[in-house]
Design an enzyme around this catalytic site. Structure first.
Site, PDB file in Angstrom:
ATOM      1  N   LYS A   1     -63.576 -33.753 -55.574  1.00  9.47           N
ATOM      2  CA  LYS A   1     -65.044 -33.767 -56.219  1.00  9.47           C
ATOM      3  C   LYS A   1     -65.554 -33.094 -57.642  1.00  9.47           C
ATOM      4  CE  LYS A   1     -69.633 -31.636 -55.416  1.00  9.47           C
ATOM      5  NZ  LYS A   1     -70.807 -30.343 -54.667  1.00  9.47           N
TER       6      LYS A   1
ATOM      7  N   SER B   1     -74.725 -33.000 -52.667  1.00 11.36           N
ATOM      8  CA  SER B   1     -74.611 -33.149 -54.399  1.00 11.36           C
ATOM      9  C   SER B   1     -73.175 -33.769 -54.036  1.00 11.36           C
ATOM     10  CB  SER B   1     -74.185 -32.103 -55.176  1.00 11.36           C
ATOM     11  OG  SER B   1     -73.240 -31.328 -54.462  1.00 11.36           O
TER      12      SER B   1
ATOM     13  N   SER C   1     -74.177 -29.771 -49.620  1.00 13.72           N
ATOM     14  CA  SER C   1     -73.747 -30.454 -50.007  1.00 13.72           C
ATOM     15  C   SER C   1     -72.209 -30.882 -49.609  1.00 13.72           C
ATOM     16  CB  SER C   1     -73.446 -30.104 -51.905  1.00 13.72           C
ATOM     17  OG  SER C   1     -74.531 -30.458 -52.764  1.00 13.72           O
TER      18      SER C   1
HETATM   19  N1  GLN Z   1     -79.472 -29.700 -52.430  1.00 13.33           N
HETATM   20  C1  GLN Z   1     -79.137 -28.479 -52.668  1.00 13.33           C
HETATM   21  C2  GLN Z   1     -79.487 -28.299 -54.390  1.00 13.33           C
HETATM   22  O1  GLN Z   1     -78.850 -29.035 -55.001  1.00 13.33           O
HETATM   23  C3  GLN Z   1     -77.170 -28.131 -52.654  1.00 13.33           C
HETATM   24  C4  GLN Z   1     -76.421 -28.745 -53.331  1.00 13.33           C
HETATM   25  C5  GLN Z   1     -75.535 -28.214 -53.532  1.00 13.33           C
HETATM   26  O2  GLN Z   1     -75.092 -27.575 -52.272  1.00 13.33           O
HETATM   27  N2  GLN Z   1     -74.132 -27.858 -53.866  1.00 13.33           N
HETATM   28  O3  GLN Z   1     -79.165 -26.825 -55.332  1.00 13.33           O
END
Ligand code: GLN
Length: 470
Positions: free
Chosen positions: A64, A139, A163
């Site tokens: 990532k 994400s 994410s």
């Molecule tokens: N969707 C969550 C956020 O927007 C989690 C994102 C993540 O785990 N990086 O913060």
């Protein structure tokens, strides 16, 4: 497939065996994945940066793009880091390198990992390999799409609120968010430091355990890390003695799709056949307050972490008449809307008059969430629920509605707030799209999560190759 290597089906463990036995060279393997990328990434957009030469003698991996890689551009999917080339490896990247792994490239993500669909990437969204009109989740949608479409045997993501777990669920992969503190964040672009954890995204549970073994453990450069004994590689399907709790508030969450519910119930019936006991339980406060608590803590920490992007130390610099104006212009040009929204939420929650009312209260609620989980773990070994109430939604469906997007994570966030590990495994299809089953355990219970995940994987026999690519 020119090389005869079926990257869609090959697991990392099988790939390792091919390389170890000398049947296929590391370079040939890397090329097979690179060919698959060339063929499919035009429509998927799982990668932001590709590596041109394999380096190493092992199997390939995708990372990532929040994980710093020496000499390879690391953008966090933000314009502010568009041309940032780290001079060092994140510890997790170094560990993969030390294990011989060859980097394929850096995968797409929501900007600074803020989002649930990968649509907040400054470089355009990733598409779900099961249905190109849908999101891969976020994400870490790039890592999940890459693994699902056979563009990488395995990948790393990062999970703050879900994410790793959510994109794994949406793309039919196995994803682990490890116990907080078991995987180093050194060199990982920081979002919310009391929550961020790096985790493996794989085709099956054993691959996941293999990769977790490689990346976990104490790191001198990250004081939050601890040493952990190597996780057990799961074998067999015997679940005798395993006590599964089913928190009602997670399993009966508002808006749960019938197909999601049905797939999870079928998986639980299989767990019972294999010897586990299943009993309903309650997690009322964690589910009611988890999301709100997260949206105070995470933006607060993000606003502090993102203060480092000032046009001086990293990446983009837009000019201005004086220092203040230069910083203003840099952030204006460099950060996307969601990132700006988080910074505003966070600085507001941390401002002097509101600190106790918001940030301090949220930290107290967090303790309540932890205790509520701990109490359940006196009666249960694991807690099970869907990873998400829905399957992958259409691109654009929630991108204009931040609150709807935030709600996507309502089932993954409670365990994250408590620092607990969670594994998402595919447990079936709902209207042709993968359904994720979330298995949460007490701290350091990864071996138990893998045991249940592996047994269910065998019993369910989910085909991880997207139907349209078979
Ligand atoms: N969707 C969550 C956020 O927007 C989690 C994102 C993540 O785990 N990086 O913060």
């Amino acid at each position: 497939m020119s090389s005869g290597i079926d990257t869609l089906r090959l697991t990392a463990e099988e790939a390792l065996a091919l390389v170890d036995s000398g049947e296929v060279s590391s370079a040939e393997l890397w090329q097979a994945y690179r060919d698959a990328i060339n063929e499919h990434d035009g429509e998927l957009h799982a990668f932001l940066t590709l590596v041109d030469e394999p380096e190493g003698n092992g199997i390939p991996i995708a990372l990532k793009d929040v994980i710093s890689t020496r000499g390879v551009r690391t953008t966090a999917a933000s314009k502010i880091l568009e041309n940032y080339v780290p001079v060092f490896d994140a510890t997790v990247a170094a560990k993969c390198r030390a294990a011989g792994m060859t980097l394929l490239g850096k995968t797409n993500t929501d900007e600074f990992a803020m989002g649930s669909s990968t649509e907040n990437s400054a470089y355009g969204p990733t598409h779900n390999p099961w249905d190109l009109t849908r999101v891969p989740g976020g994400s870490g949608g790039g890592s999940a799409a890459a693994v699902s479409a056979g563009l990488a045997p395995w990948a790393l993501g990062s999970d703050t609120g879900g994410s790793v777990k959510l994109p794994s669920a949406f793309c039919g992969n196995v994803g682990l968010r490890p116990t907080y503190g078991t995987v180093s964040r050194f060199g990982v672009v920081a979002f919310a430091s009391s929550l961020d954890q790096v985790g493996p995204v794989t085709k099956n549970v054993r691959d996941n355990a293999l990769l977790y073994r490689i990346i976990s453990g104490r790191d001198e450069n990250d004081s939050t890390t601890v040493d952990v004994p190597p996780v057990a590689l799961p074998e067999g399907t015997d679940l005798k003695g395993l006590r599964i709790g089913l928190p009602r508030q997670l399993n009966e969450v508002e808006g749960i799709e019938p197909g999601v519910k049905a797939a999870c119930e079928a998986a639980l019936a299989k767990a019972e056949e294999l010897g586990a006991t299943v009993e309903e339980c309650d997690l009322p406060l964690s589910v009611e307050y988890g999301l709100a608590c997260y949206y105070l803590v995470a933006p607060a920490e993000a606003s502090s972490n993102l203060a480092r992007y000032d046009g001086v130390r990293y990446g983009l610099r837009s000019e201005g008449a004086d220092f203040r104006e230069m910083v203003m212009h840099t952030r204006h040009d460099g950060f996307g809307d969601e990132v700006k929204r988080r910074i505003m939420l966070g600085t507001y929650a941390l401002s002097s008059g509101y600190y106790d009312a918001f940030y301090a209260s949220a930290q107290k609620v967090r303790t309540v969430i932890k205790r509520e989980h701990d109490a359940l773990f006196e009666r249960f070994d694991v807690l099970v629920s869907p990873t998400c109430a829905t399957t992958a939604f259409p691109l654009g469906a929630k991108s204009q509605d931040p609150l709807a997007m935030y709600l996507t994570d309502v089932l993954t966030i409670p365990a994250n707030m408590a620092g607990l590990p969670g594994l998402s495994i595919p447990c079936g299809l709902s209207e042709g799209l993968p359904v994720g089953l979330q298995i949460v355990g007490p701290q350091f219970s990864e071996s138990t999560l893998y045991r249940l995940g592996h047994a269910l994987e065998q019993a369910i026999g989910f085909d991880v190759v997207p139907e349209r690519l078979r």
